[in-house]
Design an enzyme around this catalytic site. Structure first.
Site, short mmCIF file in Angstrom:
data_model
loop_
_atom_site.label_atom_id
_atom_site.label_comp_id
_atom_site.label_asym_id
_atom_site.label_seq_id
_atom_site.Cartn_x
_atom_site.Cartn_y
_atom_site.Cartn_z
N ASP A 143 37.00 -26.27 17.25
CA ASP A 143 37.46 -27.63 17.53
C ASP A 143 38.49 -27.62 18.66
OD1 ASP A 143 39.57 -26.52 16.14
OD2 ASP A 143 39.69 -28.09 14.62
N ASP A 198 33.57 -24.71 13.59
CA ASP A 198 34.75 -25.28 12.94
C ASP A 198 34.40 -26.58 12.22
OD1 ASP A 198 37.02 -23.72 13.14
OD2 ASP A 198 37.51 -24.42 15.15
N GLU A 250 40.37 -24.68 8.05
CA GLU A 250 41.79 -24.34 8.04
C GLU A 250 42.40 -24.64 6.68
OE1 GLU A 250 43.86 -26.23 11.22
OE2 GLU A 250 42.41 -25.62 12.74
N GLU A 280 46.22 -16.77 12.50
CA GLU A 280 46.71 -17.27 13.79
C GLU A 280 48.22 -17.30 13.86
OE1 GLU A 280 46.22 -20.92 17.01
OE2 GLU A 280 44.91 -20.85 15.25
#
Length: 261
Positions: A42, A81, A112, A179
């Site tokens: 994304d 994503d 996420e 991340e």
């Protein structure tokens, strides 16, 4: 050479090389370069559409770009994503949206969030959809975390990242992106879970690395500090188009070999 599946991504077989791609030509190019995995991220909202973050990316955007990448028939695993608000509303919405990405050509989806979304991951995996987790800095939460900042500086944050990794592992995720966390934390997580960890801005101790293609090739205006530029494609574009414009204005293009009477 056969296409990769999620079963090719096992602990101890790395390091795995991942990169983003968003369309047919870039997917073809990065696959020919020999990457192990392609993420239809994304992040396209920022590097392709000029958005300030990823929150404006829609399911329609992700489906369209996943289809484009899949048309390149890459040997690498293709992960798409799940965009903002495509899974947060519950397991059934998540299942419907993930299925759209699989039908578009993805081999797996990435979402996420940590333990709070483990039930979503479990629902997708039970339905036959492989899931890659993503913890640490989660860009879709940029409004609540105060920007693109490193996560894991405090003991509370470190404990949360470790708990999230274990929860995603237990829910059936086949891999986890870490991340922008400290390298020491990435090492701890990598040692704590028996599925591959893929670092972005989190040091060398993961089972693989991932970067955004536009950061790698020099097309990003403001690449993050942890990215490395391996080429300056922006400069090459400027040079090529400048030469084209010059030849048009001087009457040198099109030349005789470029047209028919």
């Amino acid at each position: 050479m056969r296409r990769k599946t999620v079963l090719d991504f096992a602990k101890g077989r790395g390091p795995y090389v991942w990169i983003t791609a968003y369309d047919y030509p870039t997917a073809k190019a990065v696959d020919e370069a020999g990457v192990d995995g392609i993420l239809v991220g994304d992040s396209l909202g920022m590097v392709l559409l000029g958005l300030p973050n990823t929150l404006g990316v829609t399911m329609e955007d992700m489906v369209r770009h996943t289809e484009a990448v899949a048309r390149a028939k890459p040997r690498a695993l293709v992960v798409a994503d799940m965009p903002f608000m495509s899974y947060e509303t519950g397991p059934e919405d998540a299942l419907k949206n993930a299925a759209r990405l699989i039908r578009a050509g993805a081999d797996a989806v990435k979402l996420e969030g940590g333990a709070e979304y483990a039930h979503i991951v479990e629902r997708l995996v039970k339905a036959g959809i492989p899931v890659m987790g993503h913890i640490g800095l989660t860009p879709q939460r940029v409004l609540t975390i105060g920007g693109f900042r490193m996560v894991g500086k405090t003991e509370e944050q470190r404990r949360k990242v470790l708990e999230d990794a274990k929860a995603l592992r237990d829910a059936g995720a086949f891999s986890i992106v870490l991340e922008f966390v400290p390298a020491s934390l990435a090492r701890e997580v990598t040692q704590a879970v028996d599925i591959p960890t893929i670092c972005i801005g989190s040091g060398p101790h993961c089972d693989g690395q991932i970067l955004v293609l536009h950061d790698v090739i020099g097309l990003s205006e403001r690449p993050p500090s942890f990215a490395k530029r391996y080429a300056d494609v922006a400069a090459a574009i400027r040079e090529a188009v400048s030469k084209y414009a010059e030849e048009v204005r001087k009457g040198l293009f099109p030349a005789r070999e470029h047209y028919r009477e």
